[in-house]
Design a protein around this motif. Structure first.
Motif, PDB file in Angstrom:
ATOM      1  N   GLU A 193     -29.495   3.614  15.454  1.00  0.00           N
ATOM      2  CA  GLU A 193     -28.537   3.552  16.554  1.00  0.00           C
ATOM      3  C   GLU A 193     -28.715   2.261  17.347  1.00  0.00           C
ATOM      4  O   GLU A 193     -27.751   1.681  17.822  1.00  0.00           O
ATOM      5  N   HIS A 194     -29.976   1.853  17.486  1.00  0.00           N
ATOM      6  CA  HIS A 194     -30.262   0.736  18.391  1.00  0.00           C
ATOM      7  C   HIS A 194     -29.956  -0.628  17.779  1.00  0.00           C
ATOM      8  O   HIS A 194     -29.543  -1.537  18.480  1.00  0.00           O
ATOM      9  N   LEU A 195     -30.207  -0.775  16.482  1.00  0.00           N
ATOM     10  CA  LEU A 195     -30.029  -2.112  15.884  1.00  0.00           C
ATOM     11  C   LEU A 195     -28.616  -2.671  16.071  1.00  0.00           C
ATOM     12  O   LEU A 195     -28.468  -3.844  16.423  1.00  0.00           O
ATOM     13  N   PRO A 196     -27.548  -1.879  15.861  1.00  0.00           N
ATOM     14  CA  PRO A 196     -26.216  -2.436  16.121  1.00  0.00           C
ATOM     15  C   PRO A 196     -26.030  -2.834  17.577  1.00  0.00           C
ATOM     16  O   PRO A 196     -25.345  -3.817  17.878  1.00  0.00           O
ATOM     17  N   GLU A 197     -26.690  -2.081  18.485  1.00  0.00           N
ATOM     18  CA  GLU A 197     -26.646  -2.431  19.908  1.00  0.00           C
ATOM     19  C   GLU A 197     -27.224  -3.832  20.122  1.00  0.00           C
ATOM     20  O   GLU A 197     -26.679  -4.644  20.859  1.00  0.00           O
ATOM     21  N   TYR A 198     -28.340  -4.092  19.453  1.00  0.00           N
ATOM     22  CA  TYR A 198     -28.992  -5.398  19.579  1.00  0.00           C
ATOM     23  C   TYR A 198     -28.069  -6.490  19.076  1.00  0.00           C
ATOM     24  O   TYR A 198     -27.985  -7.566  19.664  1.00  0.00           O
ATOM     25  N   ASP A 199     -27.396  -6.185  17.972  1.00  0.00           N
ATOM     26  CA  ASP A 199     -26.450  -7.150  17.422  1.00  0.00           C
ATOM     27  C   ASP A 199     -25.386  -7.505  18.446  1.00  0.00           C
ATOM     28  O   ASP A 199     -25.039  -8.655  18.627  1.00  0.00           O
ATOM     29  N   ARG A 200     -24.896  -6.466  19.110  1.00  0.00           N
ATOM     30  CA  ARG A 200     -23.828  -6.706  20.084  1.00  0.00           C
ATOM     31  C   ARG A 200     -24.334  -7.539  21.243  1.00  0.00           C
ATOM     32  O   ARG A 200     -23.619  -8.370  21.787  1.00  0.00           O
ATOM     33  N   LEU A 201     -25.602  -7.315  21.611  1.00  0.00           N
ATOM     34  CA  LEU A 201     -26.141  -8.032  22.775  1.00  0.00           C
ATOM     35  C   LEU A 201     -26.363  -9.507  22.467  1.00  0.00           C
ATOM     36  O   LEU A 201     -26.039 -10.369  23.262  1.00  0.00           O
ATOM     37  N   LEU A 202     -26.925  -9.816  21.298  1.00  0.00           N
ATOM     38  CA  LEU A 202     -27.367 -11.194  21.070  1.00  0.00           C
ATOM     39  C   LEU A 202     -26.624 -11.887  19.936  1.00  0.00           C
ATOM     40  O   LEU A 202     -26.149 -13.007  20.109  1.00  0.00           O
ATOM     41  N   THR A 203     -26.506 -11.233  18.781  1.00  0.00           N
ATOM     42  CA  THR A 203     -26.022 -11.949  17.602  1.00  0.00           C
ATOM     43  C   THR A 203     -24.646 -12.551  17.820  1.00  0.00           C
ATOM     44  O   THR A 203     -24.380 -13.681  17.436  1.00  0.00           O
ATOM     45  N   GLY A 204     -23.742 -11.777  18.422  1.00  0.00           N
ATOM     46  CA  GLY A 204     -22.380 -12.266  18.558  1.00  0.00           C
ATOM     47  C   GLY A 204     -22.175 -13.197  19.729  1.00  0.00           C
ATOM     48  O   GLY A 204     -21.110 -13.780  19.879  1.00  0.00           O
ATOM     49  N   ASN A 205     -23.202 -13.349  20.566  1.00  0.00           N
ATOM     50  CA  ASN A 205     -23.045 -14.145  21.783  1.00  0.00           C
ATOM     51  C   ASN A 205     -22.749 -15.608  21.448  1.00  0.00           C
ATOM     52  O   ASN A 205     -23.424 -16.219  20.621  1.00  0.00           O
TER      53      ASN A 205
END
Lengths: 372, 153, 355
Positions: A187-199
């Motif tokens: 559940e958390h890994l996609p959250e991390y993606d949204r926070l940093l990867t796409g920035n």
């Protein structure tokens, strides 16, 4: 006069010491930077601030003791380091460990890799100025540490593997807790993606920074996620399988861009692969002994033994030269961080100070691993 | 490529090489110090061998002699070879550097210099990497003694 | 509104004039007002620090300060006391005079800017008729403090930080200035109280000016965040690159001045935004218009805190920019957009299509 006609203003290069106490050095790495304004002209690492001469100590210690020293090298992949020495000793003694041991070691290795990459993810964000990532990452790493603590009794330097098997059996809660953790982390890994990867800022800071070509990566002996970000097929789990890696289905994370962002993507993908490996194994841990009996004093036969494993940072090699006594004659750790460090000067020349920080974050240095 | 085939190719380059597979999983070849650089260059450049990845460079003290062990692998064919080189001169040991062939050797040779005192010819920046510049002796040699800091059982 | 405090000020005024000559009474009044503003400044700064720590904690699954007093409300006061009691230490090779001078530049610049804000109709220290211009002029003094402090520290990291702060402030001052100018064009006055009066009848300026005003607000927020040296523009003290940037060598109260000034600057930027875009102390839709006892200063504070929360949200979400990206953003994007926006605003006013 010549300068005036060339329409140039004279600038002077200067030196700054990055480290041994510097927030981006993640330990006691000292880099002597030659800088022109903000542009880096040369990076000269100066090591040894945490050198403990582990290789010399190994020449004095028995093989069971050596396993304990390996935790202190790359403390973020302690299980994997333990595994390297254990596998080398088992290879020399021609000892075949049980299936149960192999599977448990694989699960522990992958959880360690996951924990290490999570820490890296948090620190990568922090080095680039996004402090929140650190706490997000630690939330999940804490769960892994709790799982380890239950079985091994320690949280950082676990000493769980011994030559011939494992020190203790699994804690009864282990399987359930790992399953619960897997649900959470997915559940958390996609959250991390949204926070940093796409920035946008993050991508601008990392894309095209610290370009490392495939040829250079091989020539500089770069391994692990750094090399795989440059498209080098170098995952020891695939090229020279050990533990139970030959019976699980996983994909080697390979990207060809060779920049900081590619190295970032490799690690993110490796986290997903680790999750998948643990998922494949957690329900089918075979029954069996956790230890093949060995003699109290292990004497290796005369000869040279080499064992390679894939730590979270790259390829760790253990070279044992034995003369048939209870101590190794010469033991060498080929640490991934040391070889990866050698390429730093090559790829960070011409960048800004901020680029160097981003590159170092993407290399994920653990200084005790470099110094040994 | 099998070890025998590798041995066949390498044998033809020089008659001073010694091969052995005893007590090791790899093919070991002992090279005289003066031929090291040439042999290494050939190991990398021969299209059938292509040893482009130096994955371990170990300094070792054999008591009488000092030596360096190079573990090589080809990332294309995945075959390995171990090159060994020795020098009997303990006072001022000199071996050719291979850092122009495999760039990773630059750091690993610095480490070997630091702990074994082997000087590598043509090395761009041979300095004490881990120890302080004024450190006396070479700690990983077998005859190194430091009564204060070393615990000997 | 503000009946109680105002009657107090009137009482004090009358009392002072009755017991001493006119000149002495005026000076005493000045001192009292200065003391009041200093107290306000200190409290605002300290509680903004606490708010920042709490907000950061909410963003990061933490509790934040919770030991000193309920919900940690005295934490920053304790920190300030600690900083006051600490030795002011500097290394031997600093330029002593400039080193000690630098923090005052920063703090005085922030303090002076505070004076002109209309917190409510009567609660304003100094209603100068070129208020916006004054604000703008005074707030750029602060960067001198950063430059001087970084230079005098005799530390290469500090120097790099100072140089970065110089180029950052000089660049982003333009954008802040131009977006303020856009709004001045709309309101037709430089006096802050006047600007708010304009909004009483015509609605908040961000609605009056619609498209160009919204663009101006967005640019103002970006440039304003850069102006206060906060993430994602915190290159000046980028801790993973420069340690602590220009204030690496500062300790004790001198450090606290730099630290507090950063938060006060954030308050100032938010206040300018509230005055120029969101009607200052005016209530939304005039809901408390007729209620005389309602302290209108509350509306001002609420709006300011909304803007500050937005800036904190930026800080705890975004990574940091690189120096060249920072300059590219300003000179290649914000500045041209701003200039076009200024013309657009002029056209909107000329054609009289404001709302």
């Amino acid at each position: 006069m010549e300068q005036l006609t060339n329409n140039k203003i004279k600038t002077e290069e200067y030196f700054i010491n990055m480290g041994p106490q510097h927030p981006a050095a993640h330990g006691v790495l000292r880099l002597l930077l030659t800088i022109d304004g903000e542009i880096i002209k040369n990076v000269d690492p100066d090591l040894g601030y945490i050198h403990r001469s582990i290789e010399k100590m190994c020449e004095r210690d028995s093989y069971q003791q050596i396993v304990h020293l390996t935790d202190r090298m790359d403390y973020l992949s302690s299980h994997i380091n333990n595994g390297a020495v254990c596998l080398a000793v088992e290879k020399a003694l021609e000892l075949e460990v049980t299936d149960r041991v192999k599977v448990i070691r694989t699960i522990f290795d992958e959880l360690t890799r996951l924990a290490s990459h999570l820490l890296w993810w948090g620190v990568m964000g922090m080095d680039l100025g996004a402090l929140t990532t650190y706490f997000y990452a630690f939330r999940d790493r804490e769960m892994i540490n709790d799982i380890f603590e239950e079985t091994c009794g320690a949280r950082l330097t676990m000493n769980y593997y011994v030559p011939g098997g494992l020190m203790f059996d699994l804690h009864p809660n282990f399987v359930n807790r790992v399953k619960k953790f897997l649900v959470d982390i997915k559940e958390h890994l996609p959250e991390y993606d949204r926070l940093l990867t796409g920035n946008v800022i993050f991508q601008k800071r990392t894309k095209g920074i610290g370009l490392l070509s495939k040829e250079d990566a091989i020539s500089y002996g770069v391994t692990g996620p750094v090399a795989r970000g440059s498209g080098v097929h170098c995952d020891v789990r695939k090229t020279h399988p050990y533990h139970a890696y030959d019976r699980v289905d996983f994909e080697e994370a390979l990207f060809t861009e060779g920049d900081t962002f590619a190295r970032y993507k490799v690690r993110i993908k490796e986290m997903w692969e680790s999750i998948s490996i643990v998922e494949q194994l957690i329900d089918n841990i075979p029954e069996g002994d956790i230890k093949v009996p060995t003699k109290a004093v292990i004497k290796l036969p005369k000869g040279e033994f080499y064992q390679r494993v894939e730590t979270a940072r790259g390829e760790l090699g253990v070279y044992i030269n034995s003369t048939g006594t209870k101590n190794p004659y010469r033991l060498k750790f080929r640490s991934p961080g040391f070889s990866n460090l050698s390429v730093l000067n090559h790829i960070s020349k011409g960048g800004k100070i901020a680029d160097l920080v981003a590159i170092m974050a993407s290399f994920d240095f653990v200084i005790p691993d470099i110094d040994r | 490529m099998e070890n025998q085939e590798i041995q066949k190719i390498v044998e033809s380059w020089s008659d001073k090489l010694e091969f052995s597979e005893e007590g090791s999983e790899f093919l070991n070849v002992t090279v005289p110090a003066e031929e090291l650089h040439e042999i290494c260059l050939k190991l990398k450049d021969t299209p059938e061998l292509k040893f482009d990845y130096l994955f371990c460079l170990t300094g070792i003290d054999w008591g009488e002699e000092l030596g360096v062990i190079y573990h090589l692998e080809s990332t294309e064919y995945r075959h390995n070879i171990v090159v060994k080189v020795k020098t009997a001169d303990r006072e001022n040991p000199k071996i050719d550097s291979v850092n122009d062939i495999w760039r990773t050797a630059e750091f690993h040779e610095m480490e070997v210099f630091d702990f074994f005192g082997i000087r590598f010819n043509n090395h761009p920046n041979l300095k004490r990497l881990f120890l302080t510049p004024d450190w006396e002796g070479y700690p990983l040699r077998k005859d190194y003694v430091d009564e204060e800091n070393m615990v000997i059982k | 509104m503000m009946n109680i405090p105002l009657s107090i000020t009137t009482t004090i005024h009358d009392w002072l004039f009755s017991i001493m000559p006119e000149g002495a009474a005026t000076i005493t009044e000045w001192v009292l007002i200065a003391a009041a503003y200093l107290a306000l400044f200190a409290v605002a700064g300290l509680y903004l620090v606490l708010l920042e720590r709490k907000v950061a904690a909410w963003f990061q699954f933490r509790l934040g300060p919770n030991r000193v007093g309920p919900w940690g409300i005295f934490q920053t006061i304790a920190d300030a006391l600690k900083l006051v009691s600490k030795e002011i230490y500097s290394n031997r090779k600093v330029d002593k005079f400039l080193f000690n001078l630098a923090p005052y530049f920063v703090i005085i610049a922030s303090l002076m800017a505070m004076a002109v804000f209309p917190f409510s109709k009567q609660f304003q220290g100094f209603d100068i008729n070129i208020g916006v211009f004054f604000l703008f002029a005074v707030s750029s003094i602060g960067v001198i403090g950063l430059l001087v402090g970084g230079w005098a520290s005799n530390n290469k990291y500090s120097l790099i930080g100072a140089m970065r702060s110089g180029l950052q402030t000089i660049s982003y001052e333009l954008s802040v200035g131009l977006s303020i100018l856009t709004m001045v064009l709309l309101s037709g006055s430089l006096q802050l109280s006047e600007i708010i009066e304009v909004q009483r009848t015509g609605g908040w300026l961000i609605f009056q000016g619609h498209i160009p005003a919204i663009i101006a607000f967005m640019i103002f927020m970006i440039a304003g965040t850069a102006e206060t040296n906060r993430a994602p523009f915190d290159l000046v003290e980028a801790e993973s690159e420069l340690g602590a940037g220009f204030h690496t060598e500062y300790s004790g109260m001198q450090f606290a001045y730099f630290f507090l000034a950063e938060f006060i600057n954030m308050f100032i930027i938010a206040s300018i935004a509230v005055v120029l875009f969101f009607g200052g102390w005016l209530s939304p839709f005039g809901i408390t218009e007729g209620i005389t006892w309602f302290p209108e200063v509350l509306w001002f504070i609420i709006k300011v805190f909304m803007i500050i929360l937005l800036m904190m949200w930026f800080r705890w979400t975004f990574p940091r920019l690189r120096v060249d990206q920072l300059l590219t953003l300003e000179w290649k994007y914000l500045l041209p957009i701003n200039m076009v926006n200024l013309v657009l605003m002029a056209i909107v006013i000329w054609l009289n299509i404001t709302l």
